[in-house]
Design a protein around this motif. Sequence first.
Motif, short mmCIF file in Angstrom:
data_model
loop_
_atom_site.label_atom_id
_atom_site.label_comp_id
_atom_site.label_asym_id
_atom_site.label_seq_id
_atom_site.Cartn_x
_atom_site.Cartn_y
_atom_site.Cartn_z
N ILE A 119 -8.56 -7.87 -22.45
CA ILE A 119 -7.91 -6.56 -22.51
C ILE A 119 -8.83 -5.49 -21.94
CG2 ILE A 119 -6.96 -4.80 -24.04
CD1 ILE A 119 -5.19 -7.28 -23.64
N ALA A 120 -10.14 -5.61 -22.20
CA ALA A 120 -11.09 -4.63 -21.68
C ALA A 120 -11.11 -4.63 -20.15
CB ALA A 120 -12.49 -4.92 -22.22
N ILE A 121 -11.07 -5.82 -19.55
CA ILE A 121 -11.03 -5.91 -18.08
C ILE A 121 -9.73 -5.27 -17.56
CG2 ILE A 121 -10.85 -7.49 -16.12
CD1 ILE A 121 -12.73 -9.39 -17.64
N ALA A 122 -8.62 -5.55 -18.24
CA ALA A 122 -7.34 -4.97 -17.83
C ALA A 122 -7.37 -3.44 -17.92
CB ALA A 122 -6.21 -5.53 -18.69
N LEU A 123 -7.93 -2.91 -19.00
CA LEU A 123 -7.99 -1.46 -19.18
C LEU A 123 -8.97 -0.82 -18.19
CD1 LEU A 123 -7.80 -1.09 -23.06
CD2 LEU A 123 -6.09 -0.39 -21.38
N GLY A 124 -10.07 -1.52 -17.89
CA GLY A 124 -10.99 -1.02 -16.88
C GLY A 124 -10.30 -0.93 -15.52
N THR A 125 -9.53 -1.95 -15.19
CA THR A 125 -8.80 -1.95 -13.92
C THR A 125 -7.77 -0.83 -13.89
OG1 THR A 125 -9.10 -4.35 -13.72
CG2 THR A 125 -7.37 -3.34 -12.38
N MET A 126 -7.03 -0.65 -14.98
CA MET A 126 -6.05 0.44 -15.05
C MET A 126 -6.73 1.80 -14.89
SD MET A 126 -3.53 -0.66 -18.17
CE MET A 126 -2.73 -2.27 -18.22
N THR A 127 -7.86 1.97 -15.56
CA THR A 127 -8.59 3.23 -15.47
C THR A 127 -9.01 3.51 -14.03
OG1 THR A 127 -9.44 2.85 -17.71
CG2 THR A 127 -10.52 4.56 -16.40
N GLY A 128 -9.43 2.45 -13.33
CA GLY A 128 -9.89 2.62 -11.97
C GLY A 128 -8.79 2.91 -10.97
N VAL A 129 -7.63 2.27 -11.13
CA VAL A 129 -6.62 2.32 -10.07
C VAL A 129 -5.52 3.35 -10.31
CG1 VAL A 129 -7.02 -0.12 -9.62
CG2 VAL A 129 -5.06 0.55 -11.01
N PHE A 130 -5.30 3.77 -11.58
CA PHE A 130 -4.09 4.55 -11.87
C PHE A 130 -4.13 5.95 -11.26
CE2 PHE A 130 -1.04 6.81 -14.68
CZ PHE A 130 0.06 6.01 -14.43
N GLY A 131 -5.30 6.60 -11.28
CA GLY A 131 -5.38 7.94 -10.69
C GLY A 131 -5.08 7.92 -9.21
N GLY A 132 -5.66 6.93 -8.49
CA GLY A 132 -5.39 6.80 -7.06
C GLY A 132 -3.94 6.46 -6.79
N LEU A 133 -3.33 5.67 -7.69
CA LEU A 133 -1.92 5.32 -7.52
C LEU A 133 -1.04 6.56 -7.62
CD1 LEU A 133 -0.19 2.23 -9.08
CD2 LEU A 133 0.92 4.46 -9.18
N ILE A 134 -1.31 7.42 -8.62
CA ILE A 134 -0.54 8.66 -8.75
C ILE A 134 -0.74 9.53 -7.51
CG2 ILE A 134 -0.24 10.78 -10.08
CD1 ILE A 134 -1.20 9.27 -12.53
N ARG A 135 -1.98 9.65 -7.05
CA ARG A 135 -2.28 10.44 -5.84
C ARG A 135 -1.45 9.97 -4.65
NH1 ARG A 135 -7.58 8.48 -3.96
NH2 ARG A 135 -6.19 6.84 -3.20
N ASP A 136 -1.43 8.67 -4.43
CA ASP A 136 -0.72 8.13 -3.27
C ASP A 136 0.79 8.29 -3.39
OD1 ASP A 136 -3.17 7.46 -2.23
OD2 ASP A 136 -3.08 5.36 -2.82
N VAL A 137 1.31 8.14 -4.61
CA VAL A 137 2.75 8.31 -4.82
C VAL A 137 3.16 9.76 -4.54
CG1 VAL A 137 4.59 8.32 -6.55
CG2 VAL A 137 3.02 6.38 -6.41
N ILE A 138 2.39 10.72 -5.06
CA ILE A 138 2.68 12.13 -4.82
C ILE A 138 2.67 12.44 -3.31
CG2 ILE A 138 1.77 14.48 -5.08
CD1 ILE A 138 0.82 13.69 -7.87
N CYS A 139 1.76 11.79 -2.60
CA CYS A 139 1.62 12.04 -1.17
C CYS A 139 2.51 11.14 -0.31
CB CYS A 139 0.16 11.86 -0.75
SG CYS A 139 -0.95 13.08 -1.46
N ARG A 140 3.39 10.38 -0.96
CA ARG A 140 4.31 9.49 -0.27
C ARG A 140 3.58 8.47 0.61
NH1 ARG A 140 9.38 13.44 1.55
NH2 ARG A 140 9.83 14.22 -0.56
N GLU A 141 2.49 7.97 0.08
CA GLU A 141 1.74 6.90 0.72
C GLU A 141 1.96 5.62 -0.07
OE1 GLU A 141 -0.54 7.00 3.34
OE2 GLU A 141 -0.29 9.13 3.80
N ILE A 142 1.90 4.46 0.61
CA ILE A 142 1.90 3.20 -0.13
C ILE A 142 0.58 3.11 -0.88
CG2 ILE A 142 1.98 0.69 0.02
CD1 ILE A 142 3.56 0.98 2.60
N PRO A 143 0.58 3.01 -2.21
CA PRO A 143 -0.67 3.00 -2.97
C PRO A 143 -1.63 1.91 -2.49
CG PRO A 143 1.19 3.25 -4.45
CD PRO A 143 1.77 2.94 -3.09
N LEU A 144 -2.92 2.27 -2.43
CA LEU A 144 -3.93 1.32 -1.98
C LEU A 144 -3.93 0.05 -2.82
CD1 LEU A 144 -6.95 3.70 -1.25
CD2 LEU A 144 -5.63 2.41 0.42
N VAL A 145 -3.58 0.19 -4.11
CA VAL A 145 -3.60 -0.96 -5.00
C VAL A 145 -2.55 -1.99 -4.61
CG1 VAL A 145 -2.00 0.04 -6.67
CG2 VAL A 145 -3.70 -1.63 -7.44
N LEU A 146 -1.55 -1.58 -3.83
CA LEU A 146 -0.45 -2.47 -3.48
C LEU A 146 -0.55 -3.02 -2.06
CD1 LEU A 146 2.53 -0.47 -5.03
CD2 LEU A 146 1.19 -2.31 -6.06
#
Length: 206
Positions: A119-146
């Motif tokens: 669970i710690a690894i999963a939460l670390g990954t979420m912490t790392g990728v979620f901010g960038g995912l929101i940024r890319d969605v707002i900017c109408r970019e395909i998120p880097l995580v995908l």
Amino acid sequence: MSTWLHWIDLMGVAVFAVSGTLMAYKKHMDGFGVVVLASVTAIGGGTLRDIILDLPVFWVQDHSFFFAILGAAFCTIIWLRISHRFPLRYLQVADAIGLAFFNVMGLQKALSYGASPFIAIALGTMTGVFGGLIRDVICREIPLVLKGELYATACIIGGACYIAAFYMGLSTYSCMIIGFVITLTTRLAAMKWHWHLPVFNPEHMD
């Protein structure tokens, strides 16, 4: 949170704020758009982590994170005004550094509140990728995580190395350095040599 962990968290927020500011510049946003994009990039992942852990959201308790965001955004804007150029590489490198910072901070915080290693690894990954995912969605970019080179996978690899170092009896500080370096190195190497997971190719489908 100890003083040095607090400063590491602030550095992670500042670096991701730089990433958000660079994207706002690329998309020709106004001043308000810059602040919004820098903020959601910087605090989005940590907010999700704290909500899942049922903890007080970190930036609600400590306003110094907003000063870090505003300072990083302001310095980035000044630099862009002076340089008049936007190398995409800078955005990618800033994003990679922020990814590594937030991955280890999310993982460490999850462990400190009793989460299992998985669970710690999963939460670390979420912490790392979620901010960038929101940024890319707002900017109408395909998120880097995908798409593209290893992104979330770099967090998982770095997190696994953190856990391995933890079970070897190394200090929290040493584990965080190992997790940070492995995450960052994996992400930068993936960007340089175009490492990626297999993707669906419509040309190969019947």
